[in-house]
Design an enzyme around this catalytic site. Sequence first.
Site, short mmCIF file in Angstrom:
data_model
loop_
_atom_site.label_atom_id
_atom_site.label_comp_id
_atom_site.label_asym_id
_atom_site.label_seq_id
_atom_site.Cartn_x
_atom_site.Cartn_y
_atom_site.Cartn_z
N ASN A 9 -0.93 1.56 4.28
CA ASN A 9 -1.89 1.29 3.21
C ASN A 9 -2.29 -0.18 3.30
OD1 ASN A 9 -3.31 0.93 0.86
ND2 ASN A 9 -1.54 1.16 -0.51
N TRP A 10 -3.45 -0.42 3.86
CA TRP A 10 -3.87 -1.81 4.10
C TRP A 10 -4.39 -2.50 2.83
CZ3 TRP A 10 -6.93 -1.49 9.42
CH2 TRP A 10 -5.99 -1.29 10.44
N LYS A 11 -4.60 -1.74 1.78
CA LYS A 11 -5.15 -2.30 0.53
C LYS A 11 -6.44 -3.08 0.85
CE LYS A 11 -0.48 -2.20 -1.18
NZ LYS A 11 0.52 -2.65 -2.13
N HIS A 95 -2.44 5.48 -6.66
CA HIS A 95 -1.60 4.33 -6.33
C HIS A 95 -1.39 3.50 -7.60
CE1 HIS A 95 -0.26 0.51 -4.69
NE2 HIS A 95 0.11 1.19 -3.62
N GLU A 97 -1.54 0.46 -8.14
CA GLU A 97 -2.56 -0.59 -8.36
C GLU A 97 -3.82 0.01 -8.97
OE1 GLU A 97 -2.38 -2.20 -4.37
OE2 GLU A 97 -0.34 -2.83 -4.81
N GLU A 167 6.85 5.67 -5.32
CA GLU A 167 6.83 4.22 -5.15
C GLU A 167 7.24 3.53 -6.46
OE1 GLU A 167 3.94 2.97 -1.82
OE2 GLU A 167 2.73 3.32 -3.60
N GLY A 173 5.54 -4.70 -2.83
CA GLY A 173 5.10 -6.06 -2.50
C GLY A 173 6.04 -7.15 -2.98
N SER A 213 8.16 -2.13 -0.27
CA SER A 213 8.85 -3.11 0.58
C SER A 213 9.57 -2.48 1.77
CB SER A 213 9.81 -3.97 -0.26
OG SER A 213 9.06 -4.72 -1.21
N GLY A 234 2.81 -0.94 2.72
CA GLY A 234 1.73 -1.90 2.48
C GLY A 234 1.83 -3.07 3.44
N GLY A 235 2.41 -4.18 2.98
CA GLY A 235 2.46 -5.44 3.73
C GLY A 235 2.89 -5.31 5.18
P1 PGA Z 1 4.52 -2.74 0.15
O1 PGA Z 1 3.40 -1.78 -0.54
O2 PGA Z 1 5.02 -2.00 1.38
O3 PGA Z 1 3.79 -3.99 0.49
O4 PGA Z 1 5.60 -2.92 -0.86
C1 PGA Z 1 3.59 -0.38 -0.63
C2 PGA Z 1 2.40 0.26 -1.31
O5 PGA Z 1 1.80 -0.34 -2.21
O6 PGA Z 1 2.00 1.39 -0.97
#
Ligand code: PGA
Length: 251
Positions: A9-11, A95, A97, A167, A173, A213, A234-235
Amino acid sequence: MRRQLICANWKMNHSLQDGMDFFLKLESIDYNNPQSDAVVFPAFPLIQPLSTIGAKIGIPIGGQNLNENESGAYTGEVSASMLASCGASWVIIGHSERRDIFGESNELIAKKIIAALSGNLNVILCVGEHLETREDGKTTEFVQNQLAINLDSISPDDMEKITIAYEPIWAIGTGLASKPEDAEEIMSFIRNWLEEKFNTDIADKTRILYGGSVKPDNMSGYAAMKNIDGALVGGASLDAESFWGIIKAVS
Ligand code: PGA
């Protein structure tokens, strides 16, 4: 037997050039992984070009969101059929966010899932609790409520196209990844809930991913858990070598 699924997930990160470089890098390290599946979710403008390059190495592309309507006067929005017409075969819905920053309710998320299925897209439905909910000991109740509303009108057949990502929001993050055993507890609860709502077959077949994470060096701990079928990353998915490291950790 469920195949592990690793999702990037590159956001709101990566230009088109960054995205192309990511795939070229994967190609150059001889990306080939029959043991698990991978999907990349870039920002909307990158979907079409990356779906072409992703197809060469067998990595499908998905959208990070969609609008629940098919078309019309919704400036700035994107529908399921638009995503599909650009080569996306997956979409992330709900998600945290989207839920927290953009105020998406459980009811709206339910509508988005229906829209995605009508557009023949595979869905990653995200659920998970805030830290206060966990500290209050109400995680299972909270996640159950999300699932009950989000999947309210979903049939057992529809579940073939739905993957669930658990999640915990406090782990996203932050570098504070959940302990695999703690994630497993909630994910086993989710699987039991699927069995009660649908049937044993659906509960056995549905993939449930952990997110929050995930890194190359902690992935194997999650993959070793009975009810964890991969990760939404994500990251650590922004860099091709790190993403590849996570995929290798489940192979
Ligand atoms: P993260 O994000 O791996 O940076 O914690 C996960 C996500 O939001 O799907």
